[in-house]
Write a protein that holds these residues in place. Structure first.
Motif, mmCIF file in Angstrom:
data_model
loop_
_atom_site.group_PDB
_atom_site.id
_atom_site.type_symbol
_atom_site.label_atom_id
_atom_site.label_comp_id
_atom_site.label_asym_id
_atom_site.label_seq_id
_atom_site.Cartn_x
_atom_site.Cartn_y
_atom_site.Cartn_z
ATOM 1 N N VAL A 64 0.135 37.333 -15.455
ATOM 2 C CA VAL A 64 0.335 36.301 -15.628
ATOM 3 C C VAL A 64 1.513 36.334 -16.794
ATOM 4 O O VAL A 64 2.666 35.335 -16.741
ATOM 5 C CB VAL A 64 -0.819 35.665 -16.392
ATOM 6 C CG1 VAL A 64 -0.625 34.398 -17.440
ATOM 7 C CG2 VAL A 64 -1.929 35.334 -15.541
ATOM 8 N N MET A 65 1.507 37.408 -17.684
ATOM 9 C CA MET A 65 2.582 37.413 -18.579
ATOM 10 C C MET A 65 3.928 37.923 -17.959
ATOM 11 O O MET A 65 4.866 37.111 -18.355
ATOM 12 C CB MET A 65 2.247 38.635 -19.715
ATOM 13 C CG MET A 65 1.202 38.333 -20.411
ATOM 14 S SD MET A 65 1.259 36.976 -21.441
ATOM 15 C CE MET A 65 2.280 37.778 -22.829
ATOM 16 N N SER A 66 3.796 38.528 -16.850
ATOM 17 C CA SER A 66 5.185 38.637 -16.160
ATOM 18 C C SER A 66 5.684 37.473 -15.434
ATOM 19 O O SER A 66 6.833 37.286 -15.529
ATOM 20 C CB SER A 66 4.977 39.831 -15.048
ATOM 21 O OG SER A 66 6.116 40.291 -14.162
ATOM 22 N N SER A 112 -3.961 30.340 -12.783
ATOM 23 C CA SER A 112 -4.785 31.909 -12.786
ATOM 24 C C SER A 112 -5.995 31.566 -13.717
ATOM 25 O O SER A 112 -5.749 31.050 -14.790
ATOM 26 C CB SER A 112 -3.940 32.835 -13.168
ATOM 27 O OG SER A 112 -2.745 33.109 -12.376
ATOM 28 N N THR A 113 -7.063 31.833 -13.322
ATOM 29 C CA THR A 113 -8.332 32.083 -14.208
ATOM 30 C C THR A 113 -8.184 32.916 -15.503
ATOM 31 O O THR A 113 -7.694 33.974 -15.361
ATOM 32 C CB THR A 113 -9.435 32.182 -13.599
ATOM 33 O OG1 THR A 113 -9.632 31.538 -12.282
ATOM 34 C CG2 THR A 113 -10.919 31.932 -14.323
ATOM 35 N N THR A 114 -8.536 32.427 -16.639
ATOM 36 C CA THR A 114 -8.357 32.969 -17.963
ATOM 37 C C THR A 114 -9.466 32.532 -19.007
ATOM 38 O O THR A 114 -10.088 31.560 -18.599
ATOM 39 C CB THR A 114 -6.996 33.026 -18.532
ATOM 40 O OG1 THR A 114 -6.954 33.725 -19.581
ATOM 41 C CG2 THR A 114 -6.522 31.480 -18.472
ATOM 42 N N TYR A 115 -9.314 33.083 -20.126
ATOM 43 C CA TYR A 115 -10.179 32.371 -21.312
ATOM 44 C C TYR A 115 -9.568 31.236 -21.936
ATOM 45 O O TYR A 115 -8.466 30.822 -21.927
ATOM 46 C CB TYR A 115 -10.492 33.418 -22.288
ATOM 47 C CG TYR A 115 -9.139 34.034 -22.977
ATOM 48 C CD1 TYR A 115 -8.628 33.352 -24.064
ATOM 49 C CD2 TYR A 115 -8.314 34.902 -22.489
ATOM 50 C CE1 TYR A 115 -7.585 33.866 -24.681
ATOM 51 C CE2 TYR A 115 -7.186 35.674 -23.077
ATOM 52 C CZ TYR A 115 -6.810 34.950 -24.232
ATOM 53 O OH TYR A 115 -5.720 35.450 -24.905
ATOM 54 N N GLU A 155 -2.042 29.172 -26.537
ATOM 55 C CA GLU A 155 -1.588 30.255 -27.520
ATOM 56 C C GLU A 155 -0.796 31.170 -26.903
ATOM 57 O O GLU A 155 -0.212 32.080 -27.569
ATOM 58 C CB GLU A 155 -3.062 30.885 -27.967
ATOM 59 C CG GLU A 155 -4.083 29.955 -28.736
ATOM 60 C CD GLU A 155 -5.374 30.382 -28.796
ATOM 61 O OE1 GLU A 155 -5.513 31.600 -28.334
ATOM 62 O OE2 GLU A 155 -6.390 29.878 -29.069
ATOM 63 N N ILE A 156 -0.916 31.519 -25.422
ATOM 64 C CA ILE A 156 0.058 32.630 -24.903
ATOM 65 C C ILE A 156 1.187 32.205 -23.949
ATOM 66 O O ILE A 156 2.422 32.507 -24.368
ATOM 67 C CB ILE A 156 -1.007 33.361 -23.903
ATOM 68 C CG1 ILE A 156 -2.101 33.805 -24.897
ATOM 69 C CG2 ILE A 156 -0.171 34.811 -23.077
ATOM 70 C CD1 ILE A 156 -1.884 34.974 -25.940
ATOM 71 N N ILE A 157 0.704 31.227 -23.130
ATOM 72 C CA ILE A 157 1.875 30.767 -22.211
ATOM 73 C C ILE A 157 3.063 30.065 -22.904
ATOM 74 O O ILE A 157 4.014 30.364 -22.752
ATOM 75 C CB ILE A 157 1.077 30.007 -21.088
ATOM 76 C CG1 ILE A 157 0.141 30.640 -20.350
ATOM 77 C CG2 ILE A 157 2.320 29.536 -19.915
ATOM 78 C CD1 ILE A 157 0.412 32.188 -19.814
ATOM 79 N N ALA A 158 2.569 29.007 -23.487
ATOM 80 C CA ALA A 158 3.647 28.016 -24.197
ATOM 81 C C ALA A 158 4.496 28.510 -25.092
ATOM 82 O O ALA A 158 5.542 28.569 -25.214
ATOM 83 C CB ALA A 158 2.872 26.629 -24.832
ATOM 84 N N PRO A 159 3.887 29.726 -26.121
ATOM 85 C CA PRO A 159 4.869 30.265 -26.977
ATOM 86 C C PRO A 159 5.651 31.194 -26.387
ATOM 87 O O PRO A 159 6.888 31.360 -26.775
ATOM 88 C CB PRO A 159 3.663 30.986 -28.045
ATOM 89 C CG PRO A 159 2.370 29.998 -27.909
ATOM 90 C CD PRO A 159 2.423 29.637 -26.546
ATOM 91 N N LEU A 160 5.261 31.841 -25.468
ATOM 92 C CA LEU A 160 6.188 32.916 -24.743
ATOM 93 C C LEU A 160 7.207 32.039 -24.172
ATOM 94 O O LEU A 160 8.410 32.549 -24.163
ATOM 95 C CB LEU A 160 5.290 33.664 -23.539
ATOM 96 C CG LEU A 160 6.104 34.947 -22.865
ATOM 97 C CD1 LEU A 160 6.723 35.902 -24.123
ATOM 98 C CD2 LEU A 160 5.178 35.640 -22.195
ATOM 99 N N LEU A 161 6.940 31.096 -23.443
ATOM 100 C CA LEU A 161 8.042 30.120 -22.610
ATOM 101 C C LEU A 161 9.077 29.672 -23.684
ATOM 102 O O LEU A 161 10.243 29.570 -23.496
ATOM 103 C CB LEU A 161 7.315 29.092 -21.938
ATOM 104 C CG LEU A 161 6.485 29.389 -20.838
ATOM 105 C CD1 LEU A 161 5.692 27.929 -20.140
ATOM 106 C CD2 LEU A 161 7.469 30.096 -19.483
ATOM 107 N N VAL A 194 3.719 21.637 -20.259
ATOM 108 C CA VAL A 194 2.727 22.965 -19.851
ATOM 109 C C VAL A 194 1.394 22.192 -19.821
ATOM 110 O O VAL A 194 0.788 21.497 -20.477
ATOM 111 C CB VAL A 194 2.563 23.957 -20.741
ATOM 112 C CG1 VAL A 194 1.849 25.322 -20.308
ATOM 113 C CG2 VAL A 194 4.256 24.527 -21.198
ATOM 114 N N ALA A 195 0.735 22.918 -18.351
ATOM 115 C CA ALA A 195 -0.607 22.440 -18.176
ATOM 116 C C ALA A 195 -1.625 23.435 -17.345
ATOM 117 O O ALA A 195 -1.032 24.608 -16.791
ATOM 118 C CB ALA A 195 -0.749 21.147 -17.273
ATOM 119 N N PHE A 196 -2.594 23.604 -17.460
ATOM 120 C CA PHE A 196 -3.425 24.210 -16.638
ATOM 121 C C PHE A 196 -4.405 23.485 -15.649
ATOM 122 O O PHE A 196 -4.960 22.391 -15.901
ATOM 123 C CB PHE A 196 -4.657 25.131 -17.709
ATOM 124 C CG PHE A 196 -5.586 25.735 -17.048
ATOM 125 C CD1 PHE A 196 -4.809 27.445 -16.759
ATOM 126 C CD2 PHE A 196 -6.704 25.428 -16.569
ATOM 127 C CE1 PHE A 196 -5.906 28.091 -16.011
ATOM 128 C CE2 PHE A 196 -7.659 26.428 -15.965
ATOM 129 C CZ PHE A 196 -7.159 28.013 -15.739
#
Length: 420
Positions: A98-100, A119-122, A128-134, A148-150
């Motif tokens: 996911v990070m890659s 992708s299934t996650t917590y 907390e992870i996807i948006a800040p990295l983007l 950004v959405a899930f």
């Protein structure tokens, strides 16, 4: 070539998504890191059960292409992440893929793009992870410059009734606009879209769905053990209980649970509760304990069955029928057949297998070849265990032809068969 949507990860989730998007008239590019997957798809070959070569040819004719070049993202309006999230060593989700994928999008993110994680996650991963990295990689601001959405995947491999188009799609964004844009995107090719209050609710809904199944399967698996000891036919018990038109849903015991969803996903929620709140999600952890021990329980039952013929497990030939995690597909992810085989082999049994969908089967680094003659193998095996009930098997006939037949799927009524 510009793209309406780039799908990152072309497995059992991403490829059906790509197909429906193409059918809706969208220009779709598939991004993957596996050269064999890319070359196979671009030459019209499918590697997933639910799509055949004709479906891939249809996609290619409509403009679909697969690539490893992340530059395809630069012109995309929508990017959808559909990569695997296996368990890490500490029991939480391994977000490496996911990070890659997120980094690839971040390096090519542009104003106005919509990024969706499937992708299934917590709960909290998207925020907390996807948006800040983007944001870090692009210099843009989520919710202002891009959305950004899930949207949890609900693919059920081998399901002939429900697929991508007619399975309701849950979507939850970090902002109301993100939810709206994601819903509008999926409405292009999904019959029913269900907006969530936010991304966390959408993330948790996926885990609730699979945790519900995980716990109820564990319930009947535990019942299978004591019903055997009490000489109660659990399969008949379930048949009777499901005649109630309300308040009951039938679940069935088996040799263990397989696939990505049931043995993996509930652990994300359990891990999240422990790490953030400091106490266990006891239902999930107990269900995991029960379901994980079913292969060893089946092995013990196999030993007991052989004992009735004055045979030892050591040196006996045991034929396993069906090694995939679901019937009538080739997918072997987390199949309980593997720990069952390891338990039997560890006690000295000679394990052979047959599966109409699997030519070669890997068991902890050892490759087993499918038996060449099923009828002959059934005749000569000391014990035949039905691990997965594929449609091509005539379980009743096999049970009658076997020296001993252990049915872990409730597929037989023959008195010659011993049921879980």
């Amino acid at each position: 070539m510009s793209a309406d949507v780039v799908i990152l990860g072309l497995g059992y989730v991403g490829l059906p998504l790509a197909r429906e998007a193409v059918r809706a008239g969208l220009t779709v590019v598939g991004l993957d890191v596996d050269p064999q997957v890319i070359s196979g798809l671009n030459s019209g070959t499918s590697h997933v059960d639910d799509l055949d070569g004709a479906a891939i040819e249809e996609m290619l004719a409509a403009g679909f292409r697969a690539t490893a070049d992340e530059a395809a993202l630069q012109s995309a309006t929508v990017a959808v992440i559909c990569v695997p999230t296996p368990l890490s060593d500490d029991g939480g989700p391994d977000l490496g893929a996911v990070m890659s994928a997120t980094r690839a999008i971040g390096r090519n993110l542009r104003e106005g793009m919509l990024v969706i994680l499937e992708s299934t996650t917590y709960p909290g991963t998207t925020e907390e992870i996807i948006a800040p990295l983007l944001e870090e990689l692009s210099g843009l601001t989520a919710g202002e410059n891009f959305q950004v959405a899930f949207s949890p995947e609900r693919i059920d491999p081998g399901n002939a009734v429900y697929g991508m188009k007619n399975t309701p799609k849950v979507v939850g964004g970090l902002t109301p606009l993100a939810t709206q844009q994601a819903a509008d995107f999926y409405r292009c090719f999904v019959d029913t879209v269900v907006p969530a209050r936010g991304a966390r609710e959408a993330e948790t809904a996926k885990l609730l769905e699979n945790t519900y199944r995980h716990i109820n399967i564990a319930l009947v698996n535990e019942m299978a053990r004591f019903c055997h000891e009490l000489d109660i036919d659990l399969w008949d018990v379930i048949r009777l209980a499901k005649t109630k038109p309300f308040g009951f849903q039938a679940f069935y015991p088996g040799p263990g649970v397989g696939g990505h969803c049931i043995p993996i996903d509930p652990n994300y929620l359990s891990h999240n509760v422990r790490s953030k709140l400091g106490y266990p999600f006891r239902f999930v952890e107990l269900a995991q304990e029960i379901n994980a021990t079913m292969p060893a329980y089946v092995a013990r039952r196999a030993q007991d069955i052989l004992n009735e013929d004055s045979k030892a497990l050591r040196g006996s030939t045991i034929l396993l029928l069906g090694v995939t995690y679901k019937p009538d597909i080739a997918d072997q992810r987390e199949s309980p057949a593997v720990p069952l085989a390891l338990s039997l082999i560890g006690q000295g049994a000679n394990v052979v297998f047959h599966d109409p969908n699997v030519d070669k089967w890997r068991v902890n680094g050892t490759t087993l070849n499918r038996v060449a003659n099923l009828d002959q193998s059934v005749d000569t095996a000391d014990l035949v265990i039905l691990v997965q009930n594929h449609r091509s098997y005539d379980a009743e006939a096999i049970a009658e032809a076997s020296q001993r037949f252990f049915d872990t799927r409730g597929a037989t009524t023959s008195t010659h068969a011993i049921r879980l």
